[in-house]
Design an enzyme around this catalytic site. Structure first.
Site, short mmCIF file in Angstrom:
data_model
loop_
_atom_site.label_atom_id
_atom_site.label_comp_id
_atom_site.label_asym_id
_atom_site.label_seq_id
_atom_site.Cartn_x
_atom_site.Cartn_y
_atom_site.Cartn_z
N GLY A 161 12.39 37.60 38.38
CA GLY A 161 10.94 37.48 38.23
C GLY A 161 10.42 38.18 36.99
O GLY A 161 9.54 37.67 36.29
N ASP A 162 10.95 39.37 36.70
CA ASP A 162 10.54 40.09 35.50
C ASP A 162 10.89 39.30 34.24
O ASP A 162 10.10 39.22 33.31
CB ASP A 162 11.24 41.46 35.45
CG ASP A 162 10.58 42.49 36.35
OD1 ASP A 162 9.35 42.46 36.47
OD2 ASP A 162 11.30 43.31 36.92
N SER A 163 12.10 38.76 34.21
CA SER A 163 12.54 38.03 33.03
C SER A 163 11.74 36.75 32.84
O SER A 163 11.39 36.38 31.71
CB SER A 163 14.03 37.71 33.13
OG SER A 163 14.79 38.91 33.17
#
Length: 417
Positions: free
Chosen positions: A186-188
């Protein structure tokens, strides 16, 4: 195993080399930590942007300490995530730190931050204040749920964003706990969405005479954007897609199969030509006349039986032999690679995705290459991230803001830098 790379400057040097690339001349201030914000700016830096990363004096970005596996106490991810960046220390919570941050932003094109919504405003660095001083500033904000909505003030990590955004539900196997992807996906995804937004905002500003704007990126929405046909399928038909494990629910054959030597391979022969090739290749041309498998619908209906037949064939061959056979037959196939397998894969070496650099702290280090590949203005992984906190304080504060020895000494004594 990895291709040697000559960086465009020395990590931790007091004077960075002149950047080249499609984003050369774009100056970015990174005011964030860990993954999403720093990954977005890393991508910009790979393509020539001048990235100035702010860290808190004394502690720095927690990513410096992330990683179970270390080399002489060093967490190696830091070398990659902070490459191509100038590292400065600054406590923006102090009035003097806020003023320095404002002066830096007067000289910048882009600000990237990944704090909880309202944090910049609390520090007097909200978009209204920033655009009053620098109307052309592009402000990319990354958070769990976005800057608005009933969940805006909740803390947000990739794990929660993937769950709320729908990715976790369809991952894994039916009636089992939803697993993570093995990385902070999700961060990426949010970082890549923010980087795309920055490029569009730069184009709007510079090519069309526009002004700066705010890019509001939510981890949840970056995950939600990947849900393919799930929204119209549910909205119109009431269909809820369920996790399907290793198969594609409406396509066959397409699965992972175990080899004689215990490895796993993906075989995807879900087009008619591919299906015919696979049948001939595994010595089962009789399947082409089998009424169960004559159509795609039939192959999907009898997916378990078909997978058992293919599994029986793969179990009789080692992975290397399967590679040779299926590549020669032009069947869609791929080994399920570990990172050790990737290091041995000639495709990654040939495409400069495994590059050896000389990190001043840890010595020779293999790092991932740059994506995507641009023919005229390729990216440059550049020097690895400096380890010393405030490694570029002198360069940035002296050359960009014109501070002298006495001013720098006073700021350091006060814990501002």
């Amino acid at each position: 195993m990895s291709r040697a790379h000559q960086p465009s400057g020395l990590a931790g040097s007091t004077t960075a080399a002149v950047r080249t690339g499609p984003l050369a001349g774009v100056r970015v201030l990174e005011l964030g930590s860990i993954i999403a914000g720093p990954f977005a700016t890393r991508m910009l830096g790979d393509f020539g942007a001048e990235v100035i990363k702010i860290e808190l004096p004394g502690s720095g970005d927690p990513l410096r300490e992330w990683g179970v596996h270390r080399h002489e106490g060093r967490a190696l991810w830091w070398s990659v995530q902070s490459r191509n960046k100038k590292l400065i220390t600054l406590d923006v919570r102090q009035p003097a730190g806020r003023e320095l941050c404002l002066r830096l932003l007067d000289e910048c094109d882009v600000l990237v931050e990944n704090f909880r919504p309202g944090t910049l405003e609390k520090w007097g660095l909200g978009p209204d204040q920033l655009h009053d001083r620098n109307p052309k500033l592009i402000i990319a904000r990354i958070s769990g749920y976005g800057q608005t909505g009933p969940y805006a003030n909740r803390p947000g990590f990739a794990s929660a964003g993937e769950a709320v955004g729908g990715l976790r539900y369809i991952n894994g196997f039916p009636r089992q706990a939803a697993p993570r992807a093995g990385i902070s996906l999700g961060d990426s995804l949010a970082a890549m969405s923010a980087a795309q937004g920055i490029l569009m905002a730069l184009y709007h500003r510079d090519a069309n005479g526009g002004c700066g704007q705010v890019i509001d990126t939510a981890i949840t929405e970056s995950c939600f954007a990947l849900l393919e046909s799930m929204v119209p399928d549910y909205g119109k038909l009431g269909v809820v897609r369920e996790p399907s494990g290793t198969v594609l629910p409406h396509v066959a054959p397409s699965n992972v199969y175990r080899t004689r030597d215990g490895k796993w391979v993906v075989i995807a022969a879900n087009g008619e030509n591919l299906w015919r090739r696979l049948c001939h290749t595994i010595g089962r041309a009789d399947l082409l006349a089998d009424e169960r498998f004559r159509t795609l619908g039939g192959r999907v209906e009898h997916m378990a039986e078909l997978d058992a037949i293919i599994s029986e064939w793969t179990a009789q061959h080692d992975a290397a032999e399967i590679d040779r056979i299926l590549v020669a037959a032009d069947v869609v196939y791929g080994p399920v690679n570990s990172i050790a397998d990737i290091f041995q894969d000639p495709q990654f070496r040939d495409r400069d995705m495994l590059i050896e650099v000389d990190d001043p702290e840890v010595g020779p280090l293999t790092v991932p290459g740059v994506v995507p590949k641009l023919s005229a203005t390729p990216g440059d992984p550049g020097p690895t991230g400096a380890w010393e906190l405030g490694a570029h304080n002198d360069e940035v504060y002296r050359e960009l803001l014109g501070l002298d020895d006495d001013q720098l000494a006073a700021l350091a004594a006060a814990g501002t830098i």
